[in-house]
Write a protein that holds these residues in place. Sequence first.
Motif, short mmCIF file in Angstrom:
data_model
loop_
_atom_site.label_atom_id
_atom_site.label_comp_id
_atom_site.label_asym_id
_atom_site.label_seq_id
_atom_site.Cartn_x
_atom_site.Cartn_y
_atom_site.Cartn_z
N ILE A 135 0.84 -1.21 0.00
CA ILE A 135 0.00 0.00 0.00
C ILE A 135 0.88 1.26 0.00
O ILE A 135 0.58 2.24 -0.69
CB ILE A 135 -0.97 -0.01 1.21
CG1 ILE A 135 -2.01 -1.12 1.03
CG2 ILE A 135 -1.66 1.34 1.40
CD1 ILE A 135 -2.91 -1.37 2.24
N ALA A 136 1.98 1.21 0.75
CA ALA A 136 2.89 2.36 0.80
C ALA A 136 3.49 2.67 -0.57
O ALA A 136 3.90 3.80 -0.84
CB ALA A 136 4.00 2.11 1.82
N HIS A 137 3.57 1.66 -1.43
CA HIS A 137 4.07 1.88 -2.79
C HIS A 137 2.90 2.03 -3.75
O HIS A 137 2.91 1.50 -4.86
CB HIS A 137 4.99 0.73 -3.21
CG HIS A 137 6.34 0.82 -2.57
ND1 HIS A 137 6.58 0.42 -1.28
CD2 HIS A 137 7.53 1.29 -3.03
CE1 HIS A 137 7.85 0.63 -0.98
NE2 HIS A 137 8.45 1.16 -2.03
N ASP A 138 1.88 2.75 -3.30
CA ASP A 138 0.68 3.06 -4.10
C ASP A 138 -0.15 1.84 -4.45
O ASP A 138 -0.93 1.87 -5.41
CB ASP A 138 1.05 3.83 -5.39
CG ASP A 138 1.58 5.21 -5.07
OD1 ASP A 138 1.04 5.84 -4.16
OD2 ASP A 138 2.55 5.64 -5.74
N GLY A 139 0.04 0.77 -3.67
CA GLY A 139 -0.77 -0.43 -3.89
C GLY A 139 -2.23 -0.18 -3.60
O GLY A 139 -2.58 0.58 -2.69
N TYR A 140 -3.07 -0.79 -4.37
CA TYR A 140 -4.54 -0.73 -4.29
C TYR A 140 -5.11 0.66 -4.63
O TYR A 140 -6.29 0.88 -4.51
CB TYR A 140 -5.06 -1.23 -2.93
CG TYR A 140 -4.84 -2.72 -2.76
CD1 TYR A 140 -5.63 -3.64 -3.45
CD2 TYR A 140 -3.83 -3.21 -1.95
CE1 TYR A 140 -5.41 -5.01 -3.34
CE2 TYR A 140 -3.60 -4.59 -1.83
CZ TYR A 140 -4.41 -5.47 -2.52
OH TYR A 140 -4.18 -6.82 -2.41
N GLN A 141 -4.25 1.60 -5.05
CA GLN A 141 -4.75 2.90 -5.49
C GLN A 141 -5.49 2.75 -6.82
O GLN A 141 -6.49 3.43 -7.07
CB GLN A 141 -3.59 3.90 -5.66
CG GLN A 141 -2.94 4.33 -4.36
CD GLN A 141 -3.83 5.22 -3.50
OE1 GLN A 141 -4.69 5.93 -4.02
NE2 GLN A 141 -3.64 5.16 -2.19
#
Lengths: 596, 112
Positions: A135-141
Amino acid sequence: MNLIRSHVLVCAGTGCSSSGSKKVQEAMHGALERHGLSQEVKVVETGCFGFCKMGPIVMIYPEGAFYCQVKPEDADELVSEHLLKGRIVERLLYQEPMTERAVPLFNDIGFYKKQHRVALRNCGKINPESIEEYIAHDGYQALARALTRMTPAEVIDEVSRSGLRGRGGGGFPTGRKWEFARASEDAIKYVVCNADEGDPGAFMDRSVLEGDPHCIVEAMTIAGYAIGAKQGYVYVRAEYPIAVERLSIAIKQAREYGLLGEHIFGTDFSFDLGIRLGAGAFVCGEETALLESIEGHRGAPRPRPPYPAVKGLWGKPTLINNVETYANIPGILRNGPDQFAAIGTEKSKGTKVFALAGKINNTGLVEVPMGTTLREIVYDIGGGIPNGKAFKACQTGGPSGGCLPTELLDTPVDYDSLKAVGSMMGSGGLIIMDEDTCMVDVARFFLEFTQDESCGKCVPCREGTKRMLEILERITKGEGVDGDIELLEELAGVISKASLCGLGQTAPNPVLATLKFFRDEYEAHIHQKRCPAGVCQALLSYHIIEDKCKGCGLCKKVCPADAISGDLRKPHSIDKDKCLKCGACAAKCPFKAISR
Amino acid sequence: MLTVAELNAIRDRVRKQLSIREPHDRLIIGVGTVGIAAGAREVMAAAMQEVSERNLDMVVVGEDLAVSADQMPVVKFVTVNGEETVYTKVTAAKMREIVQSLEAQVGTLPNA
């Protein structure tokens, strides 16, 4: 104090794990404890860095120092020198094979410099067992954007505009495949991920699942939304235990965070994923055979049409994409299709991951923009051919692909260029061969593989590949006869045209490609009973060149069959009846006095 | 059920923990043998504490910096663009002041 000042990333992909990275990780923990640094340095287990030959790999941030072939006994030095005193441990750095220069930083290593990581962007960078790192690496955005701000049609439109084509081998436009699946009217539809990676030496799908499993979960959920499916399955081979475990963890975490299940992001869309294990049959990589296998039947292809998009899993419309294809989806929706389409060539957009193997200095996974030439991959990224040998050919497309000779090294790697020269992209196996490779033997090897893996359902593949293999075996044993080449070509034509699925249709490709570029080698085997590369044992005949032999006796000592005789300081000779043709004498002779 | 706002909050919070793996302004402490003997570990501890408490967007790194022994402990601040500032004979107290002085330049990390 709660500030971590350094992250030690230890690769825990299959390659590094099998070369002992788990023990390195434990040793790092122990060494940090002993030096009192465990509160300020964090050890992180990551997925594959791609540079498997150099494993176990350890990367230390914030410097980005790249250490390779690290052993547990190196941990103490890494901690006391690098982490405590800030000194790079030079002896563990990567050395460029061409210049023998030690390269301290990851970004400066030739192997990585020319790569463009899109599908592998998180592999080796995040802890694959942590949904929060993803998520911190733009996961699930991308999923959030699709579900809350886009219609399914808009999602498909962006995938189409990106120009993404199937990375499993066929190169079919992904957006169109999604459109077909969406257009099929049925209350129940399925999304399937083909992770039945079967090409010998290829492991890009495994690496994505091991290093970035959440991107597959995210992409399949987006696909489910786009086509109107509520259930998905990842079909992965049981020989990939680490990939299966990480994917299972990812699915469990996604459910816990509400990213799989009912009403994702508070919308009306619900989706869930399951894993189905394959037993490792090559044919199950063929989409209809894969569906049969998921249904619990024997893995054998179905006649098409109807295509899976119309009648797939349990007779319902099904979207099947390969792991690498899915791995590109979140980035396309997050950054927009134009950014993806800006990479690559006119008809082949984005990047392609290759498993670089064979006679090459840097083996491992490489991801390059479409259109990169084979020469750049072999020399700039792969570091060239080991031991000063010459490049002879490279096999693209796995057992279904073709062998390209030196003259075609400047071919850009994209779907159409490879097809134009008689090969194919395939799923991304790239096997490099040097001057010591016999192309007839290579064709025999690949045909033996496809023949063994043929499911037997259709006659052309079952019988045809068997007959072709018999001919090739005869040729490599020195029993080839006039007309064999023509017979091979005739059989190849029939098998290609009449086989039921892609496995059979492409099985003759290695023979056709080697015949196209290395026909003289076939002719030498058949007519002169000679293997120009000196590989086919039956065609070898070792003899000692009298003028060169100094009578040192080394060959005599090393011969396991006592086939060499001769007095000291006098030319020796080989008894051909006793000779096993093992080549030990030729390898040992310091005067190159033994020819074959 | 996760909302988009909650997803973004997780992203920002964890990104801060992982920022060490991205290019950064770096506060480099000279921690070679001579540096440690002159008190570099204490200087590093002070730097880390101050950076953490102030939630600053920079990383603290240990390196074997080559300066004469009488200048130790030495600290070098290097921006992502490569601009360098060197501080010599740094004590823990002086380190805290240096970090404070850099706050405006490096900025703070987003809070979750």
